[in-house]
Design an enzyme around this catalytic site. Structure first.
Site, PDB file in Angstrom:
ATOM      1  N   LYS A 119       0.896  -0.986  -0.012  1.00 21.40           N
ATOM      2  CA  LYS A 119       0.000  -0.122   0.016  1.00 21.40           C
ATOM      3  C   LYS A 119       0.773   1.227  -0.004  1.00 21.40           C
ATOM      4  O   LYS A 119       2.219   1.130   0.413  1.00 21.40           O
ATOM      5  CB  LYS A 119      -1.120   0.038   1.318  1.00 21.40           C
ATOM      6  CG  LYS A 119      -0.022   0.089   2.607  1.00 21.40           C
ATOM      7  CD  LYS A 119      -1.043  -0.134   3.774  1.00 21.40           C
ATOM      8  CE  LYS A 119      -0.267  -0.099   5.233  1.00 21.40           C
ATOM      9  NZ  LYS A 119      -1.037   0.612   6.175  1.00 21.40           N
ATOM     10  N   ARG A 154      -9.252   0.479  16.071  1.00 17.67           N
ATOM     11  CA  ARG A 154      -9.345   1.449  14.887  1.00 17.67           C
ATOM     12  C   ARG A 154     -10.356   0.949  13.634  1.00 17.67           C
ATOM     13  O   ARG A 154     -11.028   1.608  13.292  1.00 17.67           O
ATOM     14  CB  ARG A 154      -7.721   1.115  14.307  1.00 17.67           C
ATOM     15  CG  ARG A 154      -7.439   2.147  13.234  1.00 17.67           C
ATOM     16  CD  ARG A 154      -6.095   2.034  12.777  1.00 17.67           C
ATOM     17  NE  ARG A 154      -5.741   0.918  12.245  1.00 17.67           N
ATOM     18  CZ  ARG A 154      -4.400   0.688  11.490  1.00 17.67           C
ATOM     19  NH1 ARG A 154      -3.505   1.514  11.565  1.00 17.67           N
ATOM     20  NH2 ARG A 154      -4.284  -0.584  11.001  1.00 17.67           N
ATOM     21  N   TYR A 203      18.448  29.404   8.409  1.00 14.84           N
ATOM     22  CA  TYR A 203      16.986  30.008   8.711  1.00 14.84           C
ATOM     23  C   TYR A 203      17.085  29.927  10.422  1.00 14.84           C
ATOM     24  O   TYR A 203      17.428  28.781  10.997  1.00 14.84           O
ATOM     25  CB  TYR A 203      15.688  29.400   8.068  1.00 14.84           C
ATOM     26  CG  TYR A 203      15.670  29.657   6.649  1.00 14.84           C
ATOM     27  CD1 TYR A 203      15.564  31.117   6.190  1.00 14.84           C
ATOM     28  CD2 TYR A 203      15.438  28.744   5.837  1.00 14.84           C
ATOM     29  CE1 TYR A 203      15.359  31.156   4.853  1.00 14.84           C
ATOM     30  CE2 TYR A 203      15.286  28.848   4.392  1.00 14.84           C
ATOM     31  CZ  TYR A 203      15.207  30.200   4.035  1.00 14.84           C
ATOM     32  OH  TYR A 203      15.002  30.549   2.539  1.00 14.84           O
ATOM     33  N   MET A 207      13.848  24.111   2.102  1.00 14.13           N
ATOM     34  CA  MET A 207      13.207  23.351   1.121  1.00 14.13           C
ATOM     35  C   MET A 207      14.188  22.630   0.287  1.00 14.13           C
ATOM     36  O   MET A 207      13.688  21.620  -0.244  1.00 14.13           O
ATOM     37  CB  MET A 207      12.471  24.570   0.313  1.00 14.13           C
ATOM     38  CG  MET A 207      11.269  23.666  -0.478  1.00 14.13           C
ATOM     39  SD  MET A 207      10.628  25.046  -1.728  1.00 14.13           S
ATOM     40  CE  MET A 207       9.303  25.640  -0.374  1.00 14.13           C
TER      41      MET A 207
HETATM   42  C1  LIG Z   1      -3.936  -4.411   8.431  1.00 13.79           C
HETATM   43  C2  LIG Z   1      -2.239  -4.362   8.240  1.00 13.79           C
HETATM   44  N1  LIG Z   1      -1.406  -5.326   8.083  1.00 13.79           N
HETATM   45  C3  LIG Z   1      -0.138  -5.309   7.774  1.00 13.79           C
HETATM   46  C4  LIG Z   1       0.436  -4.158   7.869  1.00 13.79           C
HETATM   47  C5  LIG Z   1       1.881  -4.205   7.491  1.00 13.79           C
HETATM   48  O1  LIG Z   1       2.435  -3.688   8.820  1.00 13.79           O
HETATM   49  P1  LIG Z   1       4.055  -3.503   9.001  1.00 13.79           P
HETATM   50  O2  LIG Z   1       4.532  -2.514   7.827  1.00 13.79           O
HETATM   51  O3  LIG Z   1       4.035  -3.003  10.336  1.00 13.79           O
HETATM   52  O4  LIG Z   1       4.520  -4.802   8.568  1.00 13.79           O
HETATM   53  C6  LIG Z   1      -0.282  -2.995   7.790  1.00 13.79           C
HETATM   54  C7  LIG Z   1       0.479  -1.615   8.052  1.00 13.79           C
HETATM   55  O5  LIG Z   1      -0.043  -0.735   8.436  1.00 13.79           O
HETATM   56  C8  LIG Z   1      -1.618  -2.975   7.921  1.00 13.79           C
HETATM   57  O6  LIG Z   1      -2.254  -2.033   8.258  1.00 13.79           O
END
Ligand SMILES: Cc1ncc(COP(=O)(O)O)c(C=O)c1O
Length: 369
Positions: free
Chosen positions: A35, A131, A260, A308
């Protein structure tokens, strides 16, 4: 010469880290969590590099899945947050995706949908992260409904840990227990059910969490998930190399300042190297003076505020530094978690939020099939 900033992704490192993840849990399947554009490393390139090694890819949204399919990635894909509205189920059907179900609306939408073929679903239990996910009781009820749905091919129980980066914290044990209790509501023999719990930290440090599928993300990119140094992370190879060059050098007298806010003041006659990298390139602005930078392979401290497009480094004690010297900001020789520590954040954030201004390039791009 163009601006010397560079972000290089070593795809061999990602393959190596994936193999390490798989070796830690030989009887589990290992998905690749890619992701957020593979935590800033390039989701399409990562998926291609892993090829058939990864039998499942995980992303956060339909949009991320569509990009992979448009780039001819055929590996099954899991949507970690499931669908955001019922109309997305049509795309799930078309693109052959798997979905997390973490609330009642998603479950009802799936039960009511008319899909061309049943799909694999991941039933998420909230075991303490608070969550996403259903209570133990609601998960058990949903499980029974899903079992009889024509739209469901398989059900994977899943949960996510809040403290797996601190393996000794008792909280994690509580989550494991909660998860077992939830599954025990539907089966006298919990080991008959398929489940998935482990992220990178749990995969490495908590074997009791290994399930049918483990879900490593950050470790695939060679970054330790642990809040403390941990030998289990030593085999990881950082995949992202963020570097630039020294573009100016100057001598400062005692009392003269840098950058800065004039926050860094020379306490001795000093030599300051200006590096072409700043917060516009992804280097954290809140990195404090003293944050390590590797100049020609030698550690030197950041001096003053990051701007920057530039940052300054105190190279007084280094020998033979010239304009054009290589500056590694993080990578194989300088752990991104160190920079994160000096910036009050985590390596996850630094790599994931890299802007597109500095183009990424890839090395070792062969595809594994
Ligand atoms: C539901 C879920 N599974 C797995 C992962 C992977 O976690 P990590 O990057 O700590 O291995 C994430 C990452 O946030 C997640 O949200």
């Amino acid at each position: 010469m163009s601006r010397p900033i560079s972000i290089t992704i070593d795809l061999d490192a990602i393959r190596h880290n994936f193999d390490y993840a798989q070796s830690l849990a030989k009887s589990s399947h290992t998905m690749a969590v890619i992701k957020a554009d593979a935590y800033g490393h390039g989701a399409v390139a990562t998926a291609r590099a892993l090829g058939d090694k990864a039998k499942l890819l995980a992303v956060s949204s339909i949009e991320e899945a569509v990009i992979l399919r448009q780039n001819h990635i055929k590996t099954p894909i899991l949507l970690l947050e499931g669908c955001f509205c019922s109309s997305e189920l049509g795309v799930v059907d078309d693109l052959n995706l798997q979905i997390v179900l973490h609330n009642q609306q998603q479950i009802q939408d799936l039960l009511n949908a008319s899909l061309s073929a049943p799909i694999d679903v991941w039933l998420k239990v909230d075991t303490g992260m608070h969550r996403l996910g259903l209570t133990a009781h609601d998960s058990a009820q949903a499980y029974q409904q899903l079992l009889t749905s024509q739209n469901v091919r398989s059900i994977m129980w899943m949960t996510h840990f809040a403290t797996s980066d601190q393996p000794d914290a008792p909280f994690l044990e509580g989550q494991l227990e909660h998860f077992r209790t939830a599954m025990a509501l539907v089966s006298n023999n919990v080991s008959d059910l398929s489940f998935s719990m482990a992220n990178s930290a749990a995969l490495m440090a908590t074997p009791a969490s290994h399930g049918a599928w483990n879900r490593p993300g950050i470790m695939l990119y060679g970054i330790s998930p642990f809040s403390q140094p941990n030998t289990l992370a030593e085999p990881l190879i950082p995949a992202m190399q963020f570097s630039s060059k020294v573009i100016a050098l100057r001598s400062l007298a005692v009392g003269e300042s840098v950058g800065y806010g004039a926050t860094w003041v020379a306490q001795q006659p000093s030599i300051i190297a200006t590096v072409a990298a700043g917060y516009g390139d992804g280097y954290p602005r809140n990195a404090k003076s003293g944050t390590p930078v590797l100049i020609n392979g030698q550690i030197a401290p950041l001096a003053g505020r990051v701007s920057m497009d530039m940052l300054c480094v105190d190279v007084t004690h280094l020998s033979n530094i010239k304009v054009g010297a290589l500056a590694e900001l993080w990578g194989k020789e300088l752990d991104v978690n160190q920079i994160a520590h000096w910036s009050d954040t985590v390596g996850y954030e630094l790599v994931t939020r890299m802007p597109t201004r500095a183009k990424r390039s890839f090395i070792n791009e062969r595809t594994v099939n």
